[in-house]
Design a protein around this motif. Sequence first.
Motif: not given
Length: 635
Positions: A507-508, A511, A516, A586, A624
Amino acid sequence: MDFFGAQERARRLTAWLVLLLIVAVIGMVVAAVAVVALAMVLLDGGQSAADPLAQALDPLLLGSVALGVLLVVGSGSLVRHLQLRAGGSAVAEALGGRPINGDTRNADERRLLNVVEEMAIAAGLPVPAVYLLDEPGINAFAAGHTPQDAVIGVTRGAIQTLARDELQGVIAHEFSHVLHGDMRLNMRLIALLYGILVIGLVGRMLLRGMATRRVVRGSRRGNGHAVLLGAGLALMLVGFVGTLCGNLIKAAVSRQREFLADASAVQYTRNPAGLADALKRVAAQGSELRATRAEEFSHLYFSRGLPGLRGLTATHPPLPTRIRRLEPEWDGSLPEPHAMRETIAAAGSGDERAQLRPPQATAQDAGTLMPTTATLVHRIGEPREQDMEQARGALAGIDPVLLEAAHESYAARAVIYGILMGAEPVSRARQREVLIEAALPDVLAELERLDQPLAGVQPGQRLALIELCLPLLRQLSVAQYARFRDCLERLMAAEDEPGALQWALHRLVVVGSEGATHHRGSRQSLVRIEDAVARLLSSLALAGNDEQARAAEAFREAADTLGLSMTLLPQPATLQELDWALARCRQLSDDERIRLIGAMASCVSHDGRVCPREAELLRAVAWSLDCPLPLSAMD
C-alpha cells in the motif's frame, strides 16, 4: 508544533483565503463598474438627451460588467488549478527547474539529495522529488498538494554556497511546510489568485497589441482603436486593484507561516545556528529569482524571491527579524559574500554516508522499549534531531549496492519487487515466474543482479528502501507505470499468505506513487466504522503474535484503549479486506485518527517492547493514514 493542530490551522486559513478572495473580487467589480460609468459619461460628451450617469448606472450594464469580471476570475482560477494538478513538479518546471537524477555524480547535488532523503525518512514521509533551479540567489521552496506529489526546489546558489548544516536548516524549513499543510494552502493560493491576475494580464496584452498596430499601421486611427485602447487601460486599472489585493492576501497568509516554519526547522534539527547562518548568507548574497513566473509563486520561497515587495505586500518577514528570533545576541554582522564553487564531479557515488557507522544489528533484533501511547501520538509529524541521526545511520547500514539501485529507474523497480516478494521458497518461485511473464527484461536483469543484496535486507530497512525508490516511480511514464502496477498486483496475487507487513508495504508503494484517494464528505467516528477498525487491529495483533491467545490479549488491550467492545477476528484478512478497512479508517476525523494510532501502538507493544518488524508495520500503516511517525517515535 502540534501536527494535527497545524493541519487544522491551515484548513482554517483556507477558509479565510476564500473570504479574502471574495472581498478582492468585490473590489475588482466595484473598480470595473466605476471605470465603465466614467467611460460612459466621458464618451457621451453631453450629446445624448438622456442622463449619461443614469445610462452608466443601468442595472443591466452593471450586472453584465460584474458577471464578466466573475467569469474571467473563475475561469482563470480553474485553468491554473488544472495546470497544477500534477503537483509540485508543475511549479518547479514553471520556474525553470530540472529534476536531479538520483544517480547524479555532482557532489553538491548528491549532498542535497542526501539531506532531503534523510529528512524524509526521519519524518516518516515519502521522499520528494528534488528540482534544481539554475539561479545564483540562495533560495528554496516546497510545492505540492500532498506529501505524495511534493517536490523540493533548491537554487544552484544555495547548494554551492551553503554548508551542510545550513542546507539542512533550509530543507527542514521546507519540510515543515509539507508536514503542516502550508504546501497545500500555497497551491490553492496560486490557483485562486491567478484568476484575479488574469484581468490585468488581458489589459496588458491589449495595450501591447495596440502599440504594435500603431507602429505597423502608422497614422491609421479610428474609433475601434480608441475603444480598444480604453478597454486595455480599464482592464489594467482593474488588474492593478486585483494585483494589489492578491499581494496583500499572499502576504497576510505567508508571513506568519514563515515564522512557524523557522521554529519547526529548529525543533527538527536542534541547530538554530545552521538556519540562522543560512539566513545570514541570504542577507549577504541575495535570494532573488530571475524566472519569468517568479512573482506568481513568490509566497512559496524560503526567502524573498522578488525585489520591491515590502511592508504590507511583503510575503516574508524581514531577514534581521527572522535571524534575531533564532539568534537573539546577533550583532548584525554578515558573512563575506563569496563566489559559487565550480561544479564538482563526485568520486564514486559521492555519498557521504559511507563514513557513517551503521547501527548495531543486535540492538535492532532485540527490539526496543515502547514509549507510552500519549508520547508516541504526540510525536506524529514532529521529527527531531535523533530522528535525523537514526535516518543517517539506517541508510549507512543498507548495502551500498541497494542504495545505488534505489536511484536508478530499472533497478528501483527491481528493488520494490524484491522487497514485496514472499519469504517462502514456493511463493517466491511462483512470483518469479509471474515477473518473467509481465516485467521488462531490463528490470528482470536487475532483479537477478540484486538477488543477494536483497536477501540480506534487515527488518527495519525495507521502509527506507521503498521511500528512496518513490521519486523514480513517480517519474515513470503512463505505460511504464501501468506495467509496474500490473506486476505489483500479480506479485501479491501469487503469494500464498501475504502478511500484514507485506500488504502495508504494498500500500505504501501504491499510495506513494499515485497519491491517496481523499474522502469527500463528513468525517466518520470510530464507533461508526467499528468493523473496519476491528479488521485492521486484528491483522496487527495476528502479525505480531504467533499464538492466538497472545494475539487476543494484544487486540483486547487495543480495544480497551478505544473503549470499544470488539472481538478478535481469528483468520488473517485478505488484501481486499485490508484495503477496505484502511479506506474506511482514512475517513476518520483528526481526533479519531489520533485515538486509532494510539490503539495500534498499544496492540503492537502489549508486551512492553516493539521489534523492528512491528515498528515497520506500525509506521507503514500510520503513513497510509496520513499520520507520519518519525523514526525515534517508538524508542
